[in-house]
Scaffold this motif. Sequence first.
Motif, PDB file in Angstrom:
ATOM      1  N   MET A   1      12.253   1.106 -76.595  1.00  0.00           N
ATOM      2  CA  MET A   1      11.647   0.026 -77.368  1.00  0.00           C
ATOM      3  C   MET A   1      12.054  -1.326 -76.773  1.00  0.00           C
ATOM      4  O   MET A   1      13.219  -1.532 -76.435  1.00  0.00           O
ATOM      5  CB  MET A   1      12.111   0.090 -78.814  1.00  0.00           C
ATOM      6  N   GLN A   2      11.100  -2.218 -76.634  1.00  0.00           N
ATOM      7  CA  GLN A   2      11.400  -3.542 -76.098  1.00  0.00           C
ATOM      8  C   GLN A   2      10.349  -4.546 -76.565  1.00  0.00           C
ATOM      9  O   GLN A   2       9.169  -4.211 -76.683  1.00  0.00           O
ATOM     10  CB  GLN A   2      11.437  -3.523 -74.570  1.00  0.00           C
ATOM     11  N   TRP A   3      10.790  -5.755 -76.869  1.00  0.00           N
ATOM     12  CA  TRP A   3       9.875  -6.844 -77.147  1.00  0.00           C
ATOM     13  C   TRP A   3      10.510  -8.163 -76.734  1.00  0.00           C
ATOM     14  O   TRP A   3      11.725  -8.251 -76.557  1.00  0.00           O
ATOM     15  CB  TRP A   3       9.445  -6.897 -78.618  1.00  0.00           C
ATOM     16  N   GLN A   4       9.682  -9.182 -76.591  1.00  0.00           N
ATOM     17  CA  GLN A   4      10.148 -10.510 -76.201  1.00  0.00           C
ATOM     18  C   GLN A   4       9.530 -11.539 -77.136  1.00  0.00           C
ATOM     19  O   GLN A   4       8.332 -11.483 -77.431  1.00  0.00           O
ATOM     20  CB  GLN A   4       9.762 -10.806 -74.762  1.00  0.00           C
ATOM     21  N   GLU A   5      10.360 -12.463 -77.626  1.00  0.00           N
ATOM     22  CA  GLU A   5       9.888 -13.445 -78.606  1.00  0.00           C
ATOM     23  C   GLU A   5      10.600 -14.782 -78.416  1.00  0.00           C
ATOM     24  O   GLU A   5      11.744 -14.832 -77.963  1.00  0.00           O
ATOM     25  CB  GLU A   5      10.176 -12.956 -80.029  1.00  0.00           C
ATOM     26  N   GLN A   6       9.919 -15.855 -78.817  1.00  0.00           N
ATOM     27  CA  GLN A   6      10.568 -17.140 -79.003  1.00  0.00           C
ATOM     28  C   GLN A   6      11.395 -17.043 -80.282  1.00  0.00           C
ATOM     29  O   GLN A   6      10.962 -16.433 -81.260  1.00  0.00           O
ATOM     30  CB  GLN A   6       9.534 -18.247 -79.139  1.00  0.00           C
ATOM     31  N   ALA A   7      12.589 -17.629 -80.302  1.00  0.00           N
ATOM     32  CA  ALA A   7      13.467 -17.483 -81.468  1.00  0.00           C
ATOM     33  C   ALA A   7      14.329 -18.721 -81.639  1.00  0.00           C
ATOM     34  O   ALA A   7      14.486 -19.531 -80.724  1.00  0.00           O
ATOM     35  CB  ALA A   7      14.359 -16.250 -81.303  1.00  0.00           C
TER      36      ALA A   7
END
Length: 257
Positions: A1-7
């Motif tokens: 599982m992997q995701w990329q986000e602004q945070a």
Amino acid sequence: MQWQEQAIILGIKRLGETSVIAEVMTRGRGRHLGLVRNGRSRSMQPVLQAGNEVEVTWRARLDEHLGEFKIEPVRLRAAQLMETATAVYGIQAMAALLRLLPERDPHPHLFEALDVILGHLHEPAGAGELFIRFELAVLNDLGYGLDLNECAATGSNDDLIYVSPKSGRAVCRSAGAPYAERLLALPSFLAASDSKAADYHSLDAAFRLTAFFLHRHVYEPRGLTVTSARDGFVQAALKALKPSDPSAGPSLETMRA
């Protein structure tokens, strides 16, 4: 599982000698936790300060796992947030509000609001009004939103000066007059028919209004107490707007019912 986000960094907890668990607010995945290896290193400590905007890559074997964060800086504004009391207390108080929401529950509008407010917390005169609107948005997402657009009794949107403590709905002057002692004050800057900016007295009333409903619907049922950061923010925001006239009297926020 992997995701990329602004945070946006909300806070960290130490884990072992070198690592931390970072808490962030993301646009699409809500408030999220993740392990940051070597998070206590000299290079990462400035990045992991509350209020900083970062890019987060999350990886885990299964979705329900804590997972690991890889964090890259985007906009480091923690230093600016240390310059005023409203900013210091404000980021802590808003992080505490976001912790009232379920983890990993998306609230994109709250992420956007947080991002905007963080850019204005160093301006004490306007920070209080923005903070009130953030509290109202959190109340709404928790299912306890206030209806301040029209009178609960007449349907009119004119001369709204009260809020019913039972329903959380606005009440106009004529309908509320017989029950004024039992109603809460509706700050003028929150009324649908008023576009004035918050002043000392209306902001003071607004802090009392949101505090009442947060306590009644959220803190008391969950056995929680309001964070001291909110008290610090309230005092700093009101101080910035306090009239120079000594006859203005003490803040309603500091008076006991």
